[in-house]
Motif scaffolding. Structure first.
Motif, PDB file in Angstrom:
ATOM      1  N   ASP A 116       0.830  -1.197   0.000  1.00 54.24           N
ATOM      2  CA  ASP A 116       0.000   0.000   0.000  1.00 54.24           C
ATOM      3  C   ASP A 116       0.869   1.253   0.000  1.00 54.24           C
ATOM      4  N   THR A 161      -7.118  -5.326  -4.472  1.00 55.21           N
ATOM      5  CA  THR A 161      -6.159  -4.219  -4.454  1.00 55.21           C
ATOM      6  C   THR A 161      -6.199  -3.465  -5.779  1.00 55.21           C
ATOM      7  N   ARG A 179      -5.081  -0.806  -1.000  1.00 56.81           N
ATOM      8  CA  ARG A 179      -5.693  -2.069  -0.593  1.00 56.81           C
ATOM      9  C   ARG A 179      -7.213  -1.940  -0.527  1.00 56.81           C
TER      10      ARG A 179
END
Length: 325
Positions: A116, A161, A179
């Motif tokens: 992320d 994602t 995410r």
């Protein structure tokens, strides 16, 4: 309401962090130049990165690679030499991206596994003397594109994602990895002569938690329990059309929620829908007809299982036993 405020807080914190990371990634420095926009730069299903950039004029490049980096983490994507249609040299490369939730062993060894955040894209070239140059990849400001049946960037259909190409304030192209929040993703629904069976799966939810499903009448919030069968994160259930149609006279629209049995865990109900795809308008792309179902008790129910424009799964149903007699 507590889980709604918590989700809003997390969304605000994430947006702020991404804004700060994009500003840092786009900040110019004396060591890194910025190339003009590439001939081609795209992502498919947040998985396949494709790049074609014109080779800098006047340089005899011996080797080149794309550096995907965030902090101390970095991955190299080898670039090959090709000829553009106008005869000029191109540097091209393709990489299969994986996110940190992707446990599949497929794909080439060492393929980038991105967490992320915001990741820089840097073109690294070396000439015959071994002199190395690093350049950022520019990107246009983004003119309005004509509407298409699919969206430009789509989430990973397995993990949820989303990886997309974004433009920093200085004009540099970066990858932003986001995410997915916990989801209840509908895999398919199967109409039969006496009802509809729904198959789905949970995405990014806590392991070992017990779940239940329920139908929620959209107009007034009346609920009907749904007996779901669970196998790990996957589930299936038959729509309780009899109970739904018998909850009140007339035609009603029902949504479906999956929620944990331990309601104190802080996570609210997860609306069931199909959202991990690249379709811009699921309601138009996946049209479904009205059907009449003969229930085991003898009732006739006219039902329409469909997707809304946002991807939510909904069912309109109406008991037509008296009209049919």
């Amino acid at each position: 309401m507590r889980h709604i405020r918590f989700r809003r807080f997390l969304a605000t914190a994430r947006t702020t962090r991404f804004r700060v990371e994009r500003a840092a990634a786009g900040r110019a420095n004396g060591r890194t130049e910025l190339l003009p926009p590439p001939v081609h730069l795209s992502l498919r299903d947040s998985r396949t990165l494709n790049l074609a950039v014109a080779a800098p004029d006047g340089e005899r490049i011996e080797r080149a690679h794309l550096l995907v980096s965030r902090g101390h983490r970095r991955f190299r994507v080898p670039l090959a030499f090709e000829r553009h249609t106008d005869g000029g040299p191109l540097l091209t490369g393709t990489a299969t991206l994986r996110d940190v939730l992707d446990e599949e062993s497929g794909g080439p060894a060492g393929s980038p596994r991105l967490g992320d955040g915001v990741w820089r894209l840097t073109l690294v070239t070396a000439d015959a003397r071994g002199r190395v140059r690093r350049r950022g990849i520019g990107i246009d400001g983004g003119a309005a594109l004509p509407p298409t049946p699919t969206v430009l960037h789509a989430p990973n259909p397995r993990t949820g994602t989303l990886i997309r190409v974004v433009r920093c304030r200085g004009g540099r192209a970066v990858l932003q990895v986001t995410r997915s929040r916990p989801r209840a993703e509908l895999v398919r629904f199967v109409p039969g002569g006496d009802g509809i069976t729904v198959h789905g799966r949970l995405v990014r939810t806590a392991a070992g938690r017990r779940w239940r499903a329920r139908a929620v009448r959209r107009r007034d919030g009346v609920t009907v329990p749904v007996g779901a069968l669970w196998e790990g994160a996957e589930f299936s259930f038959r729509l309780p059309l009899g109970e739904m149609a018998g909850a009140g006279p007339g035609q009603w629209v029902w949504d479906f929620h999956v929620e944990g049995e331990d309601t104190d865990a802080g996570e609210g109900p997860l609306p069931l829908g199909r959202r991990l795809h690249d379709v811009r308008d699921p309601a138009t792309a996946f049209p479904t007809p009205f059907r009449v179902f003969a229930l085991p008790g003898g009732a006739l129910v006219r039902a329409h299982a469909h997707f809304t424009k946002s991807g939510a799964f909904a069912v309109t149903c109406w008991d037509i036993t008296d009209q049919a007699s």
